[in-house]
Scaffold this motif. Structure first.
Motif, PDB file in Angstrom:
ATOM      1  N   MET A 103     -34.381  20.679   5.822  1.00 23.13           N
ATOM      2  CA  MET A 103     -33.582  19.539   5.373  1.00 23.13           C
ATOM      3  C   MET A 103     -32.119  19.973   5.281  1.00 23.13           C
ATOM      4  SD  MET A 103     -31.999  17.844   2.595  1.00 23.13           S
ATOM      5  CE  MET A 103     -32.669  18.279   1.016  1.00 23.13           C
ATOM      6  N   LEU A 104     -31.251  19.092   5.758  1.00 25.31           N
ATOM      7  CA  LEU A 104     -29.828  19.419   5.819  1.00 25.31           C
ATOM      8  C   LEU A 104     -29.039  18.491   4.911  1.00 25.31           C
ATOM      9  CD1 LEU A 104     -27.886  21.333   7.366  1.00 25.31           C
ATOM     10  CD2 LEU A 104     -27.568  19.492   9.023  1.00 25.31           C
ATOM     11  N   VAL A 105     -28.149  19.050   4.116  1.00 19.16           N
ATOM     12  CA  VAL A 105     -27.274  18.269   3.244  1.00 19.16           C
ATOM     13  C   VAL A 105     -25.859  18.313   3.811  1.00 19.16           C
ATOM     14  CG1 VAL A 105     -26.305  18.033   0.931  1.00 19.16           C
ATOM     15  CG2 VAL A 105     -28.672  18.797   1.213  1.00 19.16           C
ATOM     16  N   LEU A 106     -25.290  17.131   4.052  1.00 23.10           N
ATOM     17  CA  LEU A 106     -23.922  17.040   4.551  1.00 23.10           C
ATOM     18  C   LEU A 106     -23.044  16.380   3.491  1.00 23.10           C
ATOM     19  CD1 LEU A 106     -24.428  15.916   8.271  1.00 23.10           C
ATOM     20  CD2 LEU A 106     -24.123  18.222   7.363  1.00 23.10           C
ATOM     21  N   LYS A 107     -22.137  17.167   2.931  1.00 22.74           N
ATOM     22  CA  LYS A 107     -21.203  16.654   1.933  1.00 22.74           C
ATOM     23  C   LYS A 107     -20.147  15.785   2.608  1.00 22.74           C
ATOM     24  CE  LYS A 107     -20.092  20.804   0.926  1.00 22.74           C
ATOM     25  NZ  LYS A 107     -19.379  21.966   0.357  1.00 22.74           N
ATOM     26  N   GLU A 108     -19.347  15.135   1.787  1.00 24.41           N
ATOM     27  CA  GLU A 108     -18.273  14.285   2.318  1.00 24.41           C
ATOM     28  C   GLU A 108     -17.359  15.082   3.243  1.00 24.41           C
ATOM     29  OE1 GLU A 108     -14.650  11.369   0.741  1.00 24.41           O
ATOM     30  OE2 GLU A 108     -15.834  12.538  -0.675  1.00 24.41           O
ATOM     31  N   SER A 109     -16.995  16.292   2.822  1.00 27.53           N
ATOM     32  CA  SER A 109     -16.102  17.119   3.638  1.00 27.53           C
ATOM     33  C   SER A 109     -16.761  17.537   4.950  1.00 27.53           C
ATOM     34  CB  SER A 109     -15.654  18.357   2.859  1.00 27.53           C
ATOM     35  OG  SER A 109     -16.768  19.136   2.452  1.00 27.53           O
ATOM     36  N   ASP A 110     -18.092  17.732   4.931  1.00 32.41           N
ATOM     37  CA  ASP A 110     -18.813  18.083   6.156  1.00 32.41           C
ATOM     38  C   ASP A 110     -18.759  16.931   7.154  1.00 32.41           C
ATOM     39  OD1 ASP A 110     -19.603  20.570   5.113  1.00 32.41           O
ATOM     40  OD2 ASP A 110     -21.380  19.694   4.183  1.00 32.41           O
ATOM     41  N   VAL A 111     -19.074  15.733   6.670  1.00 37.13           N
ATOM     42  CA  VAL A 111     -19.080  14.553   7.540  1.00 37.13           C
ATOM     43  C   VAL A 111     -17.685  14.278   8.076  1.00 37.13           C
ATOM     44  CG1 VAL A 111     -19.546  12.069   7.664  1.00 37.13           C
ATOM     45  CG2 VAL A 111     -21.049  13.558   6.327  1.00 37.13           C
ATOM     46  N   TYR A 112     -16.690  14.352   7.184  1.00 34.36           N
ATOM     47  CA  TYR A 112     -15.316  14.092   7.594  1.00 34.36           C
ATOM     48  C   TYR A 112     -14.851  15.102   8.633  1.00 34.36           C
ATOM     49  CZ  TYR A 112     -10.345  12.955   7.253  1.00 34.36           C
ATOM     50  OH  TYR A 112      -9.060  12.585   7.550  1.00 34.36           O
ATOM     51  N   GLY A 113     -15.206  16.364   8.424  1.00 33.55           N
ATOM     52  CA  GLY A 113     -14.810  17.403   9.369  1.00 33.55           C
ATOM     53  C   GLY A 113     -15.439  17.212  10.734  1.00 33.55           C
ATOM     54  N   LEU A 114     -16.724  16.869  10.761  1.00 34.75           N
ATOM     55  CA  LEU A 114     -17.405  16.638  12.035  1.00 34.75           C
ATOM     56  C   LEU A 114     -16.770  15.484  12.799  1.00 34.75           C
ATOM     57  CD1 LEU A 114     -21.149  17.011  10.956  1.00 34.75           C
ATOM     58  CD2 LEU A 114     -19.946  18.478  12.594  1.00 34.75           C
ATOM     59  N   LEU A 115     -16.525  14.378  12.105  1.00 36.24           N
ATOM     60  CA  LEU A 115     -16.015  13.180  12.765  1.00 36.24           C
ATOM     61  C   LEU A 115     -14.541  13.307  13.138  1.00 36.24           C
ATOM     62  CD1 LEU A 115     -17.790  10.418  10.649  1.00 36.24           C
ATOM     63  CD2 LEU A 115     -18.371  11.199  12.945  1.00 36.24           C
ATOM     64  N   SER A 116     -13.774  14.004  12.320  1.00 38.39           N
ATOM     65  CA  SER A 116     -12.338  14.123  12.581  1.00 38.39           C
ATOM     66  C   SER A 116     -12.041  14.999  13.787  1.00 38.39           C
ATOM     67  CB  SER A 116     -11.611  14.682  11.354  1.00 38.39           C
ATOM     68  OG  SER A 116     -11.654  13.762  10.283  1.00 38.39           O
ATOM     69  N   ASN A 117     -13.008  15.804  14.183  1.00 40.88           N
ATOM     70  CA  ASN A 117     -12.782  16.724  15.292  1.00 40.88           C
ATOM     71  C   ASN A 117     -13.561  16.353  16.553  1.00 40.88           C
ATOM     72  OD1 ASN A 117     -11.016  18.813  14.036  1.00 40.88           O
ATOM     73  ND2 ASN A 117     -12.742  19.013  12.634  1.00 40.88           N
ATOM     74  N   ILE A 118     -14.060  15.121  16.614  1.00 45.12           N
ATOM     75  CA  ILE A 118     -14.810  14.736  17.804  1.00 45.12           C
ATOM     76  C   ILE A 118     -13.865  14.597  19.006  1.00 45.12           C
ATOM     77  CG2 ILE A 118     -16.722  13.585  16.623  1.00 45.12           C
ATOM     78  CD1 ILE A 118     -15.364  10.929  17.188  1.00 45.12           C
ATOM     79  N   THR A 119     -14.388  14.936  20.161  1.00 45.16           N
ATOM     80  CA  THR A 119     -13.646  14.795  21.412  1.00 45.16           C
ATOM     81  C   THR A 119     -13.874  13.409  21.983  1.00 45.16           C
ATOM     82  OG1 THR A 119     -15.513  15.602  22.715  1.00 45.16           O
ATOM     83  CG2 THR A 119     -13.955  17.263  21.864  1.00 45.16           C
ATOM     84  N   VAL A 120     -13.119  13.061  23.005  1.00 46.70           N
ATOM     85  CA  VAL A 120     -13.311  11.763  23.661  1.00 46.70           C
ATOM     86  C   VAL A 120     -14.729  11.638  24.222  1.00 46.70           C
ATOM     87  CG1 VAL A 120     -12.560  10.269  25.551  1.00 46.70           C
ATOM     88  CG2 VAL A 120     -10.853  11.436  24.142  1.00 46.70           C
ATOM     89  N   PRO A 121     -15.265  12.646  24.925  1.00 43.33           N
ATOM     90  CA  PRO A 121     -16.654  12.534  25.402  1.00 43.33           C
ATOM     91  C   PRO A 121     -17.654  12.361  24.261  1.00 43.33           C
ATOM     92  CG  PRO A 121     -15.524  14.270  26.602  1.00 43.33           C
ATOM     93  CD  PRO A 121     -14.614  13.854  25.483  1.00 43.33           C
ATOM     94  N   GLU A 122     -17.472  13.089  23.155  1.00 42.21           N
ATOM     95  CA  GLU A 122     -18.379  12.947  22.012  1.00 42.21           C
ATOM     96  C   GLU A 122     -18.279  11.545  21.422  1.00 42.21           C
ATOM     97  OE1 GLU A 122     -18.699  17.446  20.122  1.00 42.21           O
ATOM     98  OE2 GLU A 122     -16.951  16.205  19.650  1.00 42.21           O
ATOM     99  N   CYS A 123     -17.062  11.023  21.331  1.00 43.57           N
ATOM    100  CA  CYS A 123     -16.869   9.681  20.784  1.00 43.57           C
ATOM    101  C   CYS A 123     -17.504   8.626  21.683  1.00 43.57           C
ATOM    102  CB  CYS A 123     -15.377   9.404  20.597  1.00 43.57           C
ATOM    103  SG  CYS A 123     -15.030   7.895  19.667  1.00 43.57           S
ATOM    104  N   ASN A 124     -17.335   8.778  22.985  1.00 40.08           N
ATOM    105  CA  ASN A 124     -17.955   7.835  23.918  1.00 40.08           C
ATOM    106  C   ASN A 124     -19.478   7.898  23.829  1.00 40.08           C
ATOM    107  OD1 ASN A 124     -15.777   6.469  25.178  1.00 40.08           O
ATOM    108  ND2 ASN A 124     -15.302   8.300  26.373  1.00 40.08           N
TER     109      ASN A 124
END
Length: 333
Positions: free
Chosen positions: A1-22
């Protein structure tokens, strides 16, 4: 089981590339397509289950929402509370037999998935998208701006809000470094020349995004000329709320794109006031191809949110976090 804090989620999404976003955009759109398709199946054939969300409003004025969803291969429950401090809560993600896969902070996921839904018509809008006006300065507004910059050819961003939150000031400072050719401005409603400047910004706009739980329209329809625009509305979620007047809402040839017909007709104050009927609505799930959207007038999109949006994005984030070694692993839950 994985716990993602607010900072984890924000960090993942803030650094997505254009291909990842698409990839995330296409995954979300495909989920909405499956959702629309599933509604036309018999109960025994359905693989998607989205009971009506439950709401509890306490004497303290806080409203908690409980949203269960299952796509058969995954089940999830989002619980969030709306208060004067904003939206807080968590998303729990389970395997089909009930094993807890992960717990994610819900605030960033909710803001991101809603803004990502706005981008589905945005990327299919064939007219210029260089000048964007966003009403609001919270998480939703932030993700609207970030995703529009990532997926479009934006040159001018204007935030319209009552105040200038530190979060938005920091965001603009960061984005200015990343996008040096883009002009960022904030228009405060307390400005002495607010109305005249708002008229100008709206006249010059190609895209208008409403991201606040307003009870009065942000502007009258007379502030817009005949130039076609993309207008997205995600702020209102109660019948007493509305971000635009009826003339603006119906400025796309009386056709409105939406995430869910049932949800929008029941919850969106703009649609209720304009007496919009189901046959005037087009769900994103009904768009089976990626062809440009060319309405007769403005392209208007209304979103109130669906549980499947949270479930699908939570699953994608859990996998992304595993791939990148992000989050807290709990083996003995």
């Amino acid at each position: 089981m994985l716990v993602l804090k607010e900072s984890d989620v924000y960090g993942l999404l803030s650094n997505i590339t254009v291909p990842e976003c698409n990839h995330l955009l296409n995954t979300l759109h495909n989920a909405l397509r499956e959702c629309t398709k599933d509604k036309h199946l018999s109960p025994s054939e359905r693989t998607i289950h989205q009971p009506e969300r439950e709401a509890i409003t306490t004497t303290l004025g806080n409203t908690s929402l409980f949203m269960p969803t299952s796509i058969t291969t995954t089940t999830g429950v989002k619980v969030v509370t709306l208060s004067s401090g904003g939206l807080k809560g968590a998303i729990n993600l389970f395997t089909p037999d009930g094993v807890l896969l992960g717990v994610l902070n819900a605030a960033e996921v909710t803001a991101f998935r809603t803004s990502l839904a706005v981008m589905i018509p945005f990327v299919r809008y064939p007219h210029p998208k260089t000048n964007i006006v966003v009403f609001g300065a919270g998480r939703q507004a932030e993700w609207h701006v970030k995703l529009a910059l990532l997926l479009g050819q934006v040159k001018h961003v204007t935030i319209v809000n009552r105040g200038a939150p530190r979060r938005m000031e920091q965001l603009f400072a960061t984005l200015q470094q990343k996008y040096p050719d883009v002009k960022f401005e904030v228009l405060l409603k307390s400005a002495p020349d607010y109305d005249s400047r708002l008229r100008k910004y709206l006249k010059d706009s190609d895209v208008i995004c409403g991201c606040t739980p307003a009870t009065e329209p942000h502007f009258p329809a007379s502030y817009l000329d005949s130039k076609p625009r993309y207008i997205s509305l995600i702020g209102s979620y109660k019948p007493v709320m509305q971000e635009v007047d009826s003339d603006t809402l119906l400025s796309g040839g009386r056709r409105i794109y939406c995430d869910t017909k049932e949800g929008c007709l029941a919850e969106a104050g703009e649609l209720i006031r304009a007496k919009v009927t189901e046959d005037q609505l087009i769900e994103l799930g009904e768009l089976l191809d990626d062809n440009p959207l060319t309405p007769d007038g403005n392209l208007v999109f209304k979103c109130v949110g669906l549980g499947i949006m949270d479930l699908v994005m939570a699953g994608e984030l859990i996998q992304m976090a595993k791939d990148k070694g992000v989050g807290i692993v709990v083996d003995d839950f």
